[in-house]
Structures are given as structure tokens and as C-alpha cells.
Design an enzyme around this catalytic site. Structure first.
Site, PDB file in Angstrom:
ATOM      1  N   ARG A   1       0.827  -1.198   0.000  1.00  0.00           N
ATOM      2  CA  ARG A   1       0.000   0.000   0.000  1.00  0.00           C
ATOM      3  C   ARG A   1       0.863   1.249   0.000  1.00  0.00           C
ATOM      4  NH1 ARG A   1      -3.808  -0.927   4.966  1.00  0.00           N
ATOM      5  NH2 ARG A   1      -4.440   1.194   4.430  1.00  0.00           N
TER       6      ARG A   1
ATOM      7  N   LYS B   1       2.174  -1.045   4.615  1.00  0.00           N
ATOM      8  CA  LYS B   1       1.683   0.319   4.457  1.00  0.00           C
ATOM      9  C   LYS B   1       2.614   1.256   5.213  1.00  0.00           C
ATOM     10  CE  LYS B   1      -1.396   2.090   7.097  1.00  0.00           C
ATOM     11  NZ  LYS B   1      -0.777   3.251   7.715  1.00  0.00           N
TER      12      LYS B   1
ATOM     13  N   HIS C   1       5.556 -14.372   4.741  1.00  0.00           N
ATOM     14  CA  HIS C   1       4.172 -14.773   4.529  1.00  0.00           C
ATOM     15  C   HIS C   1       3.247 -14.438   5.693  1.00  0.00           C
ATOM     16  CE1 HIS C   1       6.765 -18.475   5.131  1.00  0.00           C
ATOM     17  NE2 HIS C   1       6.342 -18.198   6.323  1.00  0.00           N
TER      18      HIS C   1
ATOM     19  N   TYR D   1       1.218  -8.543   8.490  1.00  0.00           N
ATOM     20  CA  TYR D   1       0.897  -7.146   8.241  1.00  0.00           C
ATOM     21  C   TYR D   1       1.979  -6.294   8.888  1.00  0.00           C
ATOM     22  CZ  TYR D   1      -0.933  -2.481   8.650  1.00  0.00           C
ATOM     23  OH  TYR D   1      -1.053  -1.118   8.579  1.00  0.00           O
TER      24      TYR D   1
ATOM     25  N   ASN E   1      14.406 -10.729   9.565  1.00  0.00           N
ATOM     26  CA  ASN E   1      13.519 -11.828   9.175  1.00  0.00           C
ATOM     27  C   ASN E   1      12.258 -11.744  10.031  1.00  0.00           C
ATOM     28  OD1 ASN E   1      13.312 -14.553   7.621  1.00  0.00           O
ATOM     29  ND2 ASN E   1      12.565 -14.952   9.683  1.00  0.00           N
TER      30      ASN E   1
ATOM     31  N   ALA F   1       6.068 -15.810   9.897  1.00  0.00           N
ATOM     32  CA  ALA F   1       4.672 -15.879   9.465  1.00  0.00           C
ATOM     33  C   ALA F   1       3.723 -15.437  10.566  1.00  0.00           C
ATOM     34  CB  ALA F   1       4.336 -17.307   9.044  1.00  0.00           C
TER      35      ALA F   1
ATOM     36  N   ASN G   1      -0.217  -1.037  14.946  1.00  0.00           N
ATOM     37  CA  ASN G   1       0.154   0.367  14.815  1.00  0.00           C
ATOM     38  C   ASN G   1      -0.948   1.351  15.171  1.00  0.00           C
ATOM     39  OD1 ASN G   1      -1.061  -0.724  12.442  1.00  0.00           O
ATOM     40  ND2 ASN G   1      -0.504   1.102  11.321  1.00  0.00           N
TER      41      ASN G   1
ATOM     42  N   SER H   1       7.505 -16.408  14.387  1.00  0.00           N
ATOM     43  CA  SER H   1       6.137 -16.484  13.851  1.00  0.00           C
ATOM     44  C   SER H   1       5.087 -16.140  14.899  1.00  0.00           C
ATOM     45  CB  SER H   1       5.867 -17.890  13.322  1.00  0.00           C
ATOM     46  OG  SER H   1       6.693 -18.165  12.231  1.00  0.00           O
TER      47      SER H   1
ATOM     48  N   ARG I   1       5.138 -15.539  27.194  1.00  0.00           N
ATOM     49  CA  ARG I   1       4.428 -16.812  27.137  1.00  0.00           C
ATOM     50  C   ARG I   1       3.609 -16.960  28.410  1.00  0.00           C
ATOM     51  NH1 ARG I   1       7.905 -20.014  23.774  1.00  0.00           N
ATOM     52  NH2 ARG I   1       7.883 -18.852  21.845  1.00  0.00           N
TER      53      ARG I   1
END
Length: 182
Positions: A55, A73, A85, A88, A99, A102, A108, A127, A162
């Protein structure tokens, strides 16, 4: 579909079913099928998609990768960094060789204002992590998978959150309500 101002470097490959509007793409970059790029800049030797959405205000620097089902964005993704993968990344700056695993999101928006996420060089984000802005993750740090991070992560440290796993033996799975006959 190509609309607006399109600038393509040498040896750019654009796959099927893409939408590009007001973009600049550097040399030797591949845009995989079904990607949507609008008001974005992509450097040289990058790989975008498939199914990526860049975007407005997205800057992808040389050698970076934005993979399948990733949305960006107002972001800068540094040289050699990867968001492979299902993520956002918005209102963020990622350094070099980062890195992002996933399912990672930069949180934000607080319901009123947008906030920045700053990630230094050589950071590994595990991930399914949520990075709650405003936040800085300093260079060389690692975020453990499944973490919700909401404060400074110092240089070359491991940060993780956790909750202890709990098992309930005396528990019944919910069942569907049956409809009463009319």
C-alpha cells in the site's frame, strides 16, 4: 493492470493478474502473480508476492522479499530483509537483514492514532508475534514465536512472552444448540 506512473528497471518480471499503480520497480525484481502494488517503491533484486499487497508509502529496499499474503503500508523494509508470509507490517521501519516470521503483525493503531515500529538490523521476529507500537526492537535481537511485545527490546537480547499452558481435565466441549420442533 498498469495505471498512473509506472517505472520499471531492466529485467523486471511481472506475473499474471497483478495490479500496479504509481510504482517504481528496480532492476532484476520479480512481482509474482496476484499482487497489488499502489504508491510503492521496490528496489533491485527483490521478490514480491504472490498475493502481496504493498500500500501507499511502502519502500522495499534492494534484495528484500515480501511474500505471499503480506500487506505493507507506510513502511521501509531494509536491504536483504524478509517478510515471507501471512503478515501485516504498517507504519514501520525495518533495518537490513531482518527476518519477520509468518503471522506477525505490527499493531500500529490504538483506535485514535497511528504509532511507529522501529526494528534494527539483523533482527529475527518469530512467527505469530504481535509488535505493539510505539516500539523499538534494537539490532541483533530475537523475538520468540508467539510473543506479544509492547516495550523496548534491547540490542542482542531475546524477548518473549508466554503464558503458562494449562490443561483442564474436567471440561466439556460446547455443543450446538438443537432447534426445538415447531
Amino acid at each position: 493492470i498498469l495505471e498512473g506512473s509506472i517505472k520499471l528497471g531492466d529485467n523486471v518480471s511481472i506475473g499474471a493478474n497483478n495490479y500496479l499503480k504509481d510504482v517504481a520497480i528496480g532492476d532484476n525484481t520479480t512481482i509474482e502473480p496476484f499482487s497489488h502494488l499502489c504508491n510503492a517503491t521496490v528496489g533491485s533484486d527483490c521478490n514480491i508476492g504472490p498475493y502481496a499487497r504493498l500500500r501507499e508509502g511502502s519502500t522495499i529496499e534492494d534484495g528484500a522479499k515480501v511474500g505471499n499474503f503480506v500487506e505493507t503500508k507506510k513502511v521501509t523494509i531494509g536491504k536483504g530483509s524478509k517478510v515471507n508470509h501471512l503478515s501485516y507490517v504498517g507504519d514501520a521501519t525495518l533495518g537490513e537483514d531482518v527476518n519477520v516470521g509468518a503471522g506477525t503483525i505490527t499493531c500500529n493503531y490504538d483506535g485514535v492514532n497511528k504509532h511507529q515500529t522501529i526494528i534494527g538490523d539483523n533482527v529475527f521476529v518469530g512467527s505469530n508475534s504481535a509488535l505493539i507500537a510505539p516500539i523499538t526492537i534494537e539490532s541483533g535481537s530475537t523475538i520468540g514465536a508467539g510473543s506479544t511485545i509492547n516495550r523496548l527490546v534491547e540490542k542482542e537480547t531475546l524477548a518473549l512472552t508466554r503464558a503458562p499452558q494449562k490443561t483442564y481435565r474436567e471440561w466439556s466441549r460446547p455443543t450446538k444448540l438443537t432447534k426445538s420442533p415447531k
